[in-house]
Design an enzyme around this catalytic site. Structure first.
Site, mmCIF file in Angstrom:
data_model
loop_
_atom_site.group_PDB
_atom_site.id
_atom_site.type_symbol
_atom_site.label_atom_id
_atom_site.label_comp_id
_atom_site.label_asym_id
_atom_site.label_seq_id
_atom_site.Cartn_x
_atom_site.Cartn_y
_atom_site.Cartn_z
ATOM 1 N N GLU A 190 0.742 -1.321 -0.073
ATOM 2 C CA GLU A 190 0.042 0.046 -0.140
ATOM 3 C C GLU A 190 0.836 1.423 0.188
ATOM 4 O O GLU A 190 0.583 2.377 -0.577
ATOM 5 C CB GLU A 190 -1.085 0.194 1.029
ATOM 6 C CG GLU A 190 -2.025 -0.968 1.303
ATOM 7 C CD GLU A 190 -1.639 -2.468 1.544
ATOM 8 O OE1 GLU A 190 -2.601 -3.346 2.182
ATOM 9 O OE2 GLU A 190 -0.399 -2.344 2.248
ATOM 10 N N PHE B 201 -11.899 -6.426 13.821
ATOM 11 C CA PHE B 201 -10.885 -6.986 13.189
ATOM 12 C C PHE B 201 -10.400 -5.905 12.064
ATOM 13 O O PHE B 201 -11.272 -5.559 11.428
ATOM 14 C CB PHE B 201 -11.324 -8.384 12.508
ATOM 15 C CG PHE B 201 -10.245 -8.851 11.697
ATOM 16 C CD1 PHE B 201 -9.070 -9.407 12.231
ATOM 17 C CD2 PHE B 201 -10.146 -8.818 10.298
ATOM 18 C CE1 PHE B 201 -8.204 -9.849 11.351
ATOM 19 C CE2 PHE B 201 -9.260 -9.423 9.399
ATOM 20 C CZ PHE B 201 -8.188 -9.918 9.960
ATOM 21 N N GLN B 202 -9.223 -5.578 12.240
ATOM 22 C CA GLN B 202 -8.602 -4.717 11.085
ATOM 23 C C GLN B 202 -9.122 -3.340 11.093
ATOM 24 O O GLN B 202 -9.393 -2.852 10.053
ATOM 25 C CB GLN B 202 -8.451 -5.429 9.783
ATOM 26 C CG GLN B 202 -7.400 -6.610 9.532
ATOM 27 C CD GLN B 202 -7.331 -6.751 7.937
ATOM 28 O OE1 GLN B 202 -8.134 -6.742 7.230
ATOM 29 N NE2 GLN B 202 -6.144 -7.544 7.749
ATOM 30 N N LYS C 35 -17.278 -0.088 5.397
ATOM 31 C CA LYS C 35 -17.894 -1.325 4.382
ATOM 32 C C LYS C 35 -19.250 -1.236 3.954
ATOM 33 O O LYS C 35 -19.384 -1.340 2.828
ATOM 34 C CB LYS C 35 -17.335 -2.676 5.022
ATOM 35 C CG LYS C 35 -17.836 -3.804 4.221
ATOM 36 C CD LYS C 35 -17.345 -5.419 4.976
ATOM 37 C CE LYS C 35 -17.668 -6.327 3.666
ATOM 38 N NZ LYS C 35 -17.499 -7.633 4.221
ATOM 39 N N MET D 2 24.554 8.820 2.511
ATOM 40 C CA MET D 2 24.500 10.043 3.557
ATOM 41 C C MET D 2 24.634 10.001 4.691
ATOM 42 O O MET D 2 25.323 10.588 5.205
ATOM 43 C CB MET D 2 23.014 10.700 3.023
ATOM 44 C CG MET D 2 22.828 12.084 3.348
ATOM 45 S SD MET D 2 24.128 13.274 2.706
ATOM 46 C CE MET D 2 23.321 13.677 1.042
#
Length: 561
Positions: free
Chosen positions: A51, A113-114, A163, A472
């Site tokens: 993602e 959940f999630q 959802k 760096m």
């Protein structure tokens, strides 16, 4: 009017906004949306492998095209994986829309959940965000979100959708106009501010323009050149302002800042009038604020009034779109030349050119490899970078000569940006060659997106500046931490075997004489290519403004630290 599901409304909204590409990754709560994608073939969903990469790809897409970039993720870890990309896009004022799904409305706040409070998490890192609780509100939310993301100072906007809102039905009503109370982005500058700025500019003996990202975001490169030419005013660029004026122009003096040129930094320290155009006046460009140039009169043009007086005292703040304000200033200022001032900067550039030059000798340096890439791929290409030494060398030697040619992470400084951003740029510009200059450390953060490139036939060329160090970090440890090199020698995989695993061409280059042939071989290949440039291991970026120092304290070698 026939009702439709929230998922259909979302996709209809994207059609209305002219979105033809979005980058996403499916998951449970967004499956009702994915279920409807086949009925909207004009929206190309690109399945990424992570993602964060979806967010960086949307960012790269927006920077390369000037259009709204869109990324999509599921709830919980899908949403939180977007946070770095959201912050990166917002800090660099990139017009982007991030869509996430969430658990059903009945489970919000109950640790389902999630579930993650992604609205709360992103609130400090976006221009605005929404959680849409009714399908009836989706159309206006999307219309308003896109308006906010693309107007005024562009930025990241986030929409979170539970959802069951995707599933529930409502009528689709697309608003003809968006009106937001208190949100009226300015265009032209106030007359009194323009008059005050004109008086200061006309009286200046050593004026200097700081050209920032706002020039590119507002498509003001022509106005910048016309303004500089009429006033005889030299131009230096911020990192994200590169490309706003061709480096071959007689008034162009390159990049200022931490790794800007010696002459640009000293010009900034010696000017009597500084005209900041579409920039944040940040520490990376200006060094120690109180000693940046306390004697100069500062004119600062920015569309965001929050940037005025934030870091340095501004004599004339002008709130407005830099393109429009430049149009006003072009009409109001007098024709000038400032030949003595230009001669002084030119002499300094001649006397200090060695401080920003390609190392001599037979060893393969990153500077040489990057300069050859720039020469051979030409100005019509797109050049993306990650963050670190290779980024600064790309800025110095990439010959960035047009707007939207150079795509890099500025404000947030995100390693791993290079590969997915280049992928997004290639999706936006299928007819342009897209190259990404990669650090060997940053490349390993996001190279899984080669799988996306192969699947989507995106022929990005990836040039890895492989020095087996976090370059760096090593430079800073060498210069400021008594050469105590802790955890910077990074063990590398065989990058050619990674290329083989993805079924693409891999090329290894160890000698200067093989650089051009490798670049040409990559250019001729119709697919993605990895070039593993085995460059000098311990090399430093010069010039340099040490942390906490002023631009006038720019050093050209380690012996001056």
């Amino acid at each position: 009017m026939t009702k439709m599901s929230g998922a259909d409304i979302v996709l209809k909204c994207l059609q209305k906004l002219g979105v033809d590409t979005l980058f996403g990754y499916p998951g449970g709560v967004v499956l009702p949306l994915y279920d409807r994608f086949p009925d909207y073939p004009d929206i190309n969903h690109i399945l990424v492998r992570h993602e964060q990469a979806a967010g960086h790809a949307a960012d790269g897409y927006a920077r390369a095209s000037g259009k709204l970039g869109v990324a999509l993720a599921t709830s919980g870890p899908g949403a939180t994986n977007l946070v770095t990309a959201i912050t990166n896009a917002h800090m660099d004022s990139v017009p982007t829309l991030f869509i996430t799904g969430n658990v059903t409305r009945s489970l919000l706040g109950k640790d389902g959940f999630q579930e993650a409070d992604i609205t709360g998490i992103t609130m400090p890192t976006v221009k605005h965000n929404y959680i849409v609780m009714r399908p009836d509100d989706l159309a206006y939310a999307f219309s308003e979100a896109a308006y906010i993301a693309t107007t005024g100072r562009p930025g990241a906007v986030h929409i979170d959708i539970p959802k069951d809102v995707f599933i529930e039905e409502a009528e689709f009503h697309w608003p003809d106009d968006v009106h937001i109370r208190g949100y009226n982005p300015p265009t032209i500058g106030a007359n009194e501010s323009i008059e005050s700025a004109t008086d200061i500019i006309d009286q200046a003996e050593r004026p200097l323009i700081f050209a920032g990202h706002g020039i590119i975001l507002s498509d003001a490169a022509e106005e910048l050149q016309a303004f500089a030419e009429k006033g005889g005013i030299p131009v230096v660029n911020t990192l994200l302002g590169l490309g706003s004026i061709n480096p071959s122009h007689v008034l162009s003096y390159g990049m200022l800042g931490m790794h800007g040129s010696y002459w640009a930094n000293h010009a900034a320290s010696s000017a009597d009038v500084i005209i900041g155009l579409g920039m944040r006046m940040d520490d990376r460009a200006l060094g120690r604020f109180e000693d940046m140039n306390p004697n100069a009169k500062i004119i600062h043009v920015d569309i965001d009034p929050a940037e005025h007086q934030k870091n340095i005292e501004t004599h004339v703040p002008i709130v407005g779109n830099v393109k429009d304000v430049l149009g006003q200033l072009i009409k109001s200022i007098n024709v000038s030349t400032h030949s003595d001032w230009l001669q002084w900067i030119n002499e300094m550039r001649i006397n200090h050119k060695e401080s920003m030059s390609i190392p001599s000798g037979p060893e393969l340096s990153a500077q040489y490899a990057i300069s050859r890439i720039a020469d051979l791929i030409g100005p019509e290409s797109v050049l993306c970078t990650g963050v670190g030494q290779h980024q600064m060398w790309a800025a110095q030697f990439g010959n960035i000569s047009r707007p939207r040619q150079f795509i890099t992470s500025g404000g947030l400084g995100t390693m791993g940006f290079e590969v997915p951003a280049a992928m997004g740029a290639q999706a936006a510009c299928p007819d342009r060659p897209v190259w990404t200059i990669c650090g060997d450390g940053g490349f390993q953060m996001t190279f899984q997106e080669i799988g996306t490139m192969v699947a989507e036939k995106l022929p990005v060329k990836m040039a890895i500046m492989n020095n087996c160090y976090l370059g760096m970090v090593r430079q800073w440890q060498e210069l400021f931490y008594d050469e105590n090199l802790v955890d910077v020698d990074i063990t590398q995989p065989d990058f050619l075997k990674i290329a083989e695993a993805y079924g693409i061409r891999g090329i290894r280059v160890t000698n200067q004489e093989d650089v051009d042939a490798a670049i040409q071989e990559a250019e001729a290949d119709p697919g993605p290519v990895i070039i593993d440039f085995r460059v000098v291991q311990q090399d430093n970026v010069w010039p340099m403004v040490p942390a906490g120092a002023a631009l006038s304290e720019t050093v050209e070698s380690s012996g001056q630290i």
